[in-house]
Motif scaffolding. Structure first.
Motif, mmCIF file in Angstrom:
data_model
loop_
_atom_site.group_PDB
_atom_site.id
_atom_site.type_symbol
_atom_site.label_atom_id
_atom_site.label_comp_id
_atom_site.label_asym_id
_atom_site.label_seq_id
_atom_site.Cartn_x
_atom_site.Cartn_y
_atom_site.Cartn_z
ATOM 1 N N GLY A 99 0.826 -1.214 0.000
ATOM 2 C CA GLY A 99 0.000 0.000 0.000
ATOM 3 C C GLY A 99 0.852 1.253 0.000
ATOM 4 N N SER B 46 2.746 1.872 -3.278
ATOM 5 C CA SER B 46 1.823 2.355 -4.308
ATOM 6 C C SER B 46 1.501 3.836 -4.085
ATOM 7 C CB SER B 46 0.524 1.564 -4.278
ATOM 8 O OG SER B 46 0.784 0.199 -4.258
ATOM 9 N N PHE B 47 1.229 4.164 -2.829
ATOM 10 C CA PHE B 47 0.869 5.535 -2.493
ATOM 11 C C PHE B 47 1.994 6.491 -2.888
ATOM 12 C CE2 PHE B 47 0.267 9.136 0.335
ATOM 13 C CZ PHE B 47 -1.099 9.332 0.264
ATOM 14 N N LEU C 161 -6.887 6.714 -4.820
ATOM 15 C CA LEU C 161 -6.553 5.340 -5.187
ATOM 16 C C LEU C 161 -6.824 4.399 -4.004
ATOM 17 C CD1 LEU C 161 -5.193 3.566 -7.440
ATOM 18 C CD2 LEU C 161 -3.134 3.756 -6.078
ATOM 19 N N LEU C 162 -6.414 4.839 -2.807
ATOM 20 C CA LEU C 162 -6.691 4.039 -1.604
ATOM 21 C C LEU C 162 -8.195 3.867 -1.435
ATOM 22 C CD1 LEU C 162 -4.403 5.483 1.218
ATOM 23 C CD2 LEU C 162 -3.993 3.573 -0.306
ATOM 24 N N ALA D 216 -9.757 1.427 -4.060
ATOM 25 C CA ALA D 216 -9.283 0.044 -3.961
ATOM 26 C C ALA D 216 -9.795 -0.611 -2.682
ATOM 27 C CB ALA D 216 -7.759 0.005 -4.002
ATOM 28 N N THR E 35 -6.455 -6.688 -0.793
ATOM 29 C CA THR E 35 -6.810 -5.285 -0.967
ATOM 30 C C THR E 35 -5.565 -4.449 -1.249
ATOM 31 O OG1 THR E 35 -8.625 -5.602 0.569
ATOM 32 C CG2 THR E 35 -7.960 -3.340 0.148
ATOM 33 N N ILE F 255 -4.407 -2.272 -4.596
ATOM 34 C CA ILE F 255 -3.916 -0.887 -4.665
ATOM 35 C C ILE F 255 -2.680 -0.856 -5.568
ATOM 36 C CG2 ILE F 255 -2.945 1.053 -3.347
ATOM 37 C CD1 ILE F 255 -4.394 -0.025 -0.892
ATOM 38 N N TYR F 256 -1.824 -1.822 -5.328
ATOM 39 C CA TYR F 256 -0.566 -1.896 -6.075
ATOM 40 C C TYR F 256 -0.800 -2.106 -7.573
ATOM 41 C CZ TYR F 256 3.663 -4.229 -7.792
ATOM 42 O OH TYR F 256 4.738 -4.631 -8.538
ATOM 43 N N ARG G 45 -3.449 -1.486 -9.297
ATOM 44 C CA ARG G 45 -4.086 -0.307 -9.895
ATOM 45 C C ARG G 45 -3.082 0.814 -10.096
ATOM 46 N NH1 ARG G 45 -10.044 -0.367 -8.324
ATOM 47 N NH2 ARG G 45 -10.325 -2.447 -7.496
#
Ligand code: NA
Ligand code: NA
Lengths: 186, 435, 336
Positions: free
Chosen positions: B29, B32-33, B49-50, B53, B293, B297-298, B300
């Motif tokens: 997470g 990705s962020f 995005l968080l 997802a 989950t 996120i990753y 996406r």
């Protein structure tokens, strides 16, 4: 100066752990509910020509509740998936460094869960105000807001639990789940 | 930064963080962020995005299979179905060199059809079959190796949490994935039996053990009593899915209920065991789905970066052949298998390779079987090998070290690799049952 | 020439009809028109099939800016986009994608309600898409009348399950498109409501060789939208081109859906299926037995201060003007 803070943290820790255990118990009952609801639908549809029209939505709803009600307890019990071979090794030679890394990881984790809570809160407010639902009107519908609320509260609680682990790290961290099947076949 | 650079850097960052001991979902997470922040310089977009997802990923109907099959596996272990099957198999293989080992593999293959996880298999069989092998003077390394190796069957033969996870990432039907797992699972079991036979012939001292003359044949009644409940479950669950009578979710629920009934009949169900099984189910579900989950996120983030498009172009430009793609894929999975658990491997590598595999016209069901078998090799390899950890912890025997378990499991990891290559070479092994 | 980046999202895979036509028709058409003046050029990033969002997540993805242009599958959003159900609540009128797409799109442009719904999701409505010609009933046993539906289990999805209310003992069983074959084969259901193209894709003729041509009607299910913040920054020339091409895409896709429908019916018969035309009196009886979903729908909107009743009347009139007379005049039963 330090003592009242420590007492406060201890009290907070007791409270957060208590809430996590309680939420976990509710989530656990939902697992049982899931088994019963799906079986009810199978039987009602197969033998009585009367499927439960909301089965699909209820299953979706319970999945969210199971995951997010139990997540804090997973965090509390250090069962979140990780690979800590390196840390375990390090703690035998450089225990203080390993401890610092552990605390940092928990701090970062607290920050991430706080971000999640921050992201979800406006969703909850919006869903609560618009009374938005999912499902098909006339078939079965369920409101969105309890889902968003559950996610928000879960993320919030996880933030606190991670934070407590920064201040009061656990002495013993198990690499894998050992308690599993403790009593079977014995 | 190009999408490709972001893809590579994010994988490296995740591997480093995970190696340091960061919780895997948090690592996914967070990376990705930060990637979105670096890429678009837009905090709101990263938060969004968080938002999407996390809300989206858990709301999947088929994910109910995760708690349902987990619960079913736990309940039937508690009802003693695993050790029953083992007893029956053992009376059949008792005369052969390495016979208890073969019986363990066979029992694991059958038990795998009623449990969704390798952990359940590993813990049940380290309790029932390792002590017996030690009693018959088998080499401890061989004994634990057999249990570790065959525990993998739990996640290849359906139902399987890993097949469910793959079907989510690759958008394939869970039912198809389950059916496709049957033949590869049986094939792996046969390969293990052959390997044990060869070990008994070629390196008898490594296997050790003596044959059991004093054992008695079981009566048909006894055999029926010990196998019928499992057979009923297999017919109801896999039969229900195969015929289409039940969706995988419904099959999981039916199996759970049948498991409960069997446990009650055998007087193995107290309120306390029920509660523990439910609690355990919840914990496993929450950690697996939270991981899924985070992985979503990753993947996406990679999508947003445009990596799938880039990889598609790369494929047409460089004309990477099927051989090299699969070679790189298997190598990457084995490497990640050293430090990641199976679910994380699937969730990290599949989004990277789908855009390469899909345009080649390859079956995504077949690709899923290859992925799950490849990722499961990691269960047996150090330093992180969950099956080996579970066996070591369950045995709790100072004579057997974690190192012994890993060494014992090694030949079985090699057999898996051979079977994996066969599955890649002959896709029909996975797909025949679907057509 | 200024280059404008556009991220297009849909959760469905690139092979789906409307996605494929977005790539093969919409994008080249926009590029062609922009090239005529040469002021602007688009840099498209097409992200389909769950790489950024799942099918249900397109609406939120566009809202949150994860994509700039998206194909929203509106039937998933009964709550946020209630007016999009307009053709689903008015069955038995037009088995023609083109007519329904045009009528819904005109309603969207003449009444502010539909656009407002998208606006509150932070996006701008471009056009409506219809990708199926009409729902029909597929059956294991010979079927010709509604009495053949009585006491039977019928697979369906979403609003069409409500079409069965009013038929004695008929139970709707929810299922995904990919499950229908198995559900029919095992006898879990006796009938299924789906459109001919899906029937031929999923080889329904093998398990349900009788199709009752009930012509329940075409249903709008796709809307092309643009993120509002992105839209506001677009130059007028690009906005105009997008709007024009969206309408052409609407007709293009609906036309393809109709061509495919005909081919699919032929394939169904070739594969051993029998098509039975439903008797006009029987269709009337079915329509009469149904609850008036359209009136429920309009009342719901009216109560929120939206012109629900007016939209319903206008929609019925548009289809009538296009040559389709309703089996039951849903709007005649409106109280206002
Ligand atoms: Na299994
Ligand atoms: Na490993």
């Amino acid at each position: 100066m330090l003592r009242p803070i420590l007492t406060g943290v201890r009290a907070l820790s007791r409270l957060a752990n208590g809430v996590a255990i309680g939420a976990n118990a509710v989530g656990t009952l939902i697992v049982l509910g899931l088994v019963l609801i799906v079986n009810y639908d199978v039987v009602a549809r197969g033998f009585f020509n009367a499927p439960f029209r909301g089965a699909y939505e209820v299953v979706q709803f319970s999945m969210v509740l199971i995951v997010f009600l139990q997540l804090p307890d997973v965090v509390r019990m250090n069962r979140l998936t990780r690979s800590d071979g390196f840390l375990t090794l390090l703690s035998t030679t450089r225990p203080r460094l390993a401890d610092t890394i552990r605390r940092t990881i928990n701090l970062v984790s607290a920050a991430f869960m706080a971000l999640v809570a921050y992201a979800i809160w406006p969703e909850f407010v919006e869903m609560y105000e618009t009374k938005d639902f999912f499902g098909v009107p006339g078939i079965f519908t369920a409101p969105w807001w309890p889902i968003k609320l559950a996610i928000y509260l879960s993320a919030f609680l996880c933030t606190i639990l991670f934070f407590i682990k920064v201040v009061r790290p656990d002495q013993k961290i198990e690499p894998v789940r050992l308690d599993e099947h403790a009593e079977e076949n014995s | 930064m190009t999408p490709f650079e972001i893809g590579i850097l994010s994988v490296v960052a995740i591997v480093v963080l995970v190696y340091l001991g960061v919780y895997i979902p948090i690592a996914l997470g967070l990376v990705s962020f930060v990637s979105i922040l670096l890429m678009r310089d837009n905090f709101d977009l990263a938060v969004n995005l968080l938002k999407i997802a996390i809300g989206d990923s858990v709301m999947e109907y088929t994910f109910a299979t995760v708690p349902l099959f987990t619960f079913m596996g736990l309940i039937v272990s508690k009802a003693g179905l695993g050790s029953d099957i083992y007893t029956v198999m053992n009376s059949g293989f008792r005369k052969v060199k390495g016979g208890i080992g073969m019986a363990t593999v066979g029992a694991n293959a059958v038990f795998a059809a009623v449990t969704g996880s390798s952990i359940a298999s590993a813990s049940v069989f380290s309790k029932v079959s390792v002590p017996q092998m030690l009693a018959f003077d088998y080499n401890p390394r061989f004994a634990v190796g057999v249990v570790a190796g065959s525990s993998v069957l739990g996640m290849i033969i359906p139902p399987s949490a890993m097949l469910i996870i793959y079907s989510f990432v690759a958008e394939q039907s869970v039912g198809d994935m389950f059916l496709a797992g049957v033949i590869p699972g049986i094939l792996l079991a046969i390969a293990y039996v052959v390997a044990i036979f060869l070990m008994g012939r070629l390196t008898p001292s490594y296997v050790g053990g003596r044959s059991a003359d004093e054992m008695e044949w079981m009566s048909p009644m006894e055999i029926a009593d010990k196998t019928l409940p499992t057979l009923v479950l297999i017919v109801a669950v896999l039969g229900g899915i195969y015929t289409g009578w039940l969706t995988p979710v419904e099959a999981g629920a039916t199996g759970s209920l049948l498991g409960l009934i069997i446990a009650v009949f055998r007087k193995k169900l107290t309120l306390k065991t029920l509660w523990h099984a439910l609690l355990e189910t919840g914990h496993i579900t929450a950690s697996i789905l939270f991981l899924i989950t985070a992985a979503s996120i990753y993947s996406r983030m990679l999508g947003l970066a445009g990596l799938p498009n880039e990889l598609g172009d790369l494929l047409t430009d460089t004309r990477l052949t099927f051989f090299w793609i699969m070679f790189i894929y298997v190598l990457l999975m084995i490497f990640l298998g050293t430090i990641l658990d199976t679910a994380s491997i699937i969730l990290i590598v599949v989004p990277l390779f789908l855009p390469l595999v899909e345009p080649m016209g390859l079956s995504l069901v077949w690709f899923g079987i290859v992925t799950v078998v490849g990722a499961e090799i990691g269960l047996l390899t150090p330093p992180l090998g969950i099956s080996c950890f579970v066996i070591k912890a369950t045995l709790n025997d100072p004579r057997i070290s974690l190192k012994d378990v890993f060494i014992g499991a090694f030949p079985f990891a090699l057999v898996m690799l051979v079977v994996l290559i066969a599955l890649i070479r002959w896709p029909s092994l996975s797909l025949a049952i679907l057509n | 020439t200024e280059t404008i980046k556009a991220v297009v999202i849909d959760g469905y895979p690139a092979r789906a009809l409307w996605v494929k036509e977005f790539t093969n028709f919409f994008i080249p058409e926009v590029d062609k028109r922009l090239a005529e003046t040469g002021n602007y050029e688009m840099d498209w990033q097409e992200s389909y099939g769950g790489s950024i969002v799942k099918p249900k997540g397109v609406l939120e993805g566009i809202k949150l800016g994860l994509g700039d242009i998206g194909i929203v599958t509106t039937i998933f959003h009964s709550s946020k986009l209630p007016t999009q159900a307009i053709s689903a609540v008015t069955p038995f009128i037009a088995p023609d994608s083109r007519a329904v797409a045009k009528a819904v799109d005109e309603i969207a442009k003449e009444y502010p309600t539909m656009q407002k719904e998208f606006e509150s999701q932070n996006q701008v409505y471009l056009a409506t898409g219809v990708v199926l010609d009409t729902y029909q009933v597929f059956s294991k046993e010979p079927i010709s009348s509604i009495s053949d539906l009585e006491g039977k289990k019928v697979a369906g999805a979403g609003m069409n399950l409500r079409y069965l209310e009013g038929i004695d003992g008929a139970a709707g069983v929810r299922g995904g498109l990919t499950d229908f074959y198995n559900m029919l084969q095992t006898g879990l259901v006796d009938k299924a409501m789906l459109w001919p193209e899906a029937a031929s894709t999923f080889k329904i003729a093998e398990v349900a060789p009788y199709m009752l041509k009930a012509d329940l009607g075409a249903v709008n299910s796709k809307t092309i939208t643009v993120n509002k913040d992105y839209w506001d920054k677009l130059p007028d020339e690009v906005k105009d081109v997008l709007q024009e091409v969206a309408v052409e895409y609407r007709d293009h896709v609906a036309g393809l859906a109709m061509d495919r429908a005909q081919a699919s019916r032929d394939k169904y018969v070739e594969a051993g299926g029998t098509i039975v035309e439903m008797d006009a009196a029987e269709r009337e009886a079915w329509a009469a037995a149904m609850p008036n979903l359209a009136v429920e729908w309009a009342a719901q909107l009216d109560s929120k201060g939206e012109p629900g009743s007016d939209m319903l009347k206008a929609y019925m009139t548009k289809l009538q003007d296009a040559g389709y007379s309703p089996t039951r005049d849903w709007s005649a039963e409106l109280s206002q």
